[in-house]
Design an enzyme around this catalytic site. Structure first.
Site, short mmCIF file in Angstrom:
data_model
loop_
_atom_site.label_atom_id
_atom_site.label_comp_id
_atom_site.label_asym_id
_atom_site.label_seq_id
_atom_site.Cartn_x
_atom_site.Cartn_y
_atom_site.Cartn_z
N LYS A 166 0.89 -1.33 -0.14
CA LYS A 166 0.42 0.22 0.25
C LYS A 166 1.14 1.11 0.12
O LYS A 166 0.66 2.26 -0.86
CB LYS A 166 -0.98 0.57 1.29
CG LYS A 166 -1.79 -1.40 1.38
CD LYS A 166 -2.89 -1.73 2.11
CE LYS A 166 -3.38 -2.73 2.11
NZ LYS A 166 -4.75 -3.35 3.22
N GLN A 186 -5.74 -1.46 8.67
CA GLN A 186 -5.02 -3.17 9.14
C GLN A 186 -5.63 -4.62 9.12
O GLN A 186 -5.22 -5.00 10.38
CB GLN A 186 -3.50 -3.72 8.30
CG GLN A 186 -2.68 -5.04 7.73
CD GLN A 186 -3.13 -5.13 5.84
OE1 GLN A 186 -3.02 -3.94 5.62
NE2 GLN A 186 -4.65 -6.17 6.31
N ASP A 192 -11.69 1.59 2.58
CA ASP A 192 -12.02 0.25 2.91
C ASP A 192 -13.33 0.09 2.36
O ASP A 192 -13.33 -0.93 1.77
CB ASP A 192 -11.15 -0.13 4.08
CG ASP A 192 -10.24 -1.80 3.97
OD1 ASP A 192 -10.16 -1.90 2.71
OD2 ASP A 192 -9.58 -1.81 4.89
#
Length: 285
Positions: free
Chosen positions: A53, A97, A120
């Site tokens: 990322k 995460q 997300d």
């Protein structure tokens, strides 16, 4: 001859476009889009995902903030960090995460992220908007799947799509996005009876079951398109998907490889969502 759907190539093209748009927006607004990534603990897979990322942010002219917290971080400490980032006008997107340590409630953490920064697409607000057909941040993997299908000129409207897996991250939102594209959708899972028969009827198969080479050639009808979301290790320790690629591919019209298929697109859609969040925030200022 089957088509291998190249996720790396599509992702690279999209990242060039995102970078150009982000640079133009930054020049106009005096700052770059910004993504904050939180990692708790030292899970090796999470470390790899976070690095990927960071690289994607650099390629897309997006500023990246990384918060690496110890395994012993309490739920309240993590919630306090998220609250701080929610209130930081410089931060456009927040990603925590997963997985998190067992003593932290993942649902509570996901719910704590501001819907305006939920790049997300996991928050109840984002998923509710998706269900009702309103504009929202789309979950990254399902959104990437749609892009992959369209890049391969795969007919979707009116076709039968079978999704193997019902997670809130891939299976359920993929079903909603395929319905939005006017597919007829069947969602299969661990308790589905005669699962192989269900899969054999599919024009499009999305495999997100989390079991190495679970989908075999006898489960796929000739000319189907297969999207493999799985990331597993085979008996030799090599990376593989949920699909037995070597034997399934010859029966397909098109198929994604592992690695190099869905994975690069998931990260790219995260960049797309971060840019979208930035643009939304700039309009409000």
């Amino acid at each position: 001859m089957y088509l291998i759907i190249d996720g790396k190539k599509l992702a690279a093209s999209m990242r060039e476009d995102i970078a150009a748009r982000a640079a133009s927006a930054a020049e106009k607004n005096g700052r770059r889009p910004c993504l904050a990534v939180i990692k708790v603990g030292s899970d090796p897979a999470s470390q790899t995902y976070v690095k990927n990322k960071e690289k994607a942010c650099a390629a897309c002219s997006i500023e990246s903030l990384k918060y690496e917290l110890p395994e012993t971080t309490s739920e309240d400490e993590l919630l306090a960090l998220i609250a701080s980032l929610n209130g930081d006008s410089r931060v456009d997107g927040i990603l925590c995460q997963l997985p998190l340590p067992k003593h932290i409630d993942e649902g509570r953490i996901t719910d704590a992220i501001s819907p305006e920064k939920d790049v997300d697409g996991f928050s109840p607000v984002s998923l509710g908007k998706l269900l009702s057909g309103k504009d929202s941040f789309l979950p990254c993997t399902p959104a990437g799947i749609i892009k992959l299908l369209k890049s391969a000129a795969t007919p979707i409207a009116g076709k039968h799509c079978v999704i193997i897996g019902r997670s809130s991250i891939v299976g359920k939102p993929s079903a909603l996005l395929m319905l939005r594209e006017n597919a007829t959708v069947t969602v299969c899972h661990s308790r589905t009876e005669h699962l192989a028969d269900e899969v054999r009827r599919a024009d499009i198969v999305i495999a997100a079951v989390g079991k190495a080479k679970f989908v075999t050639a006898d489960m796929i009808k000739d000319g189907a398109t297969v999207i493999d979301v799985g990331i597993n290790r085979d008996e030799s320790g090599r990376l593989c998907g949920d699909v037995d690629f070597e034997n399934v591919a010859p029966k397909c019209r098109a198929i994604t490889p592992v690695p190099g298929g869905v994975g690069p697109m998931t990260v790219t859609m995260l960049m797309e969502n971060t840019l979208k969040a930035f643009e939304m925030h700039c309009k409000k200022q």
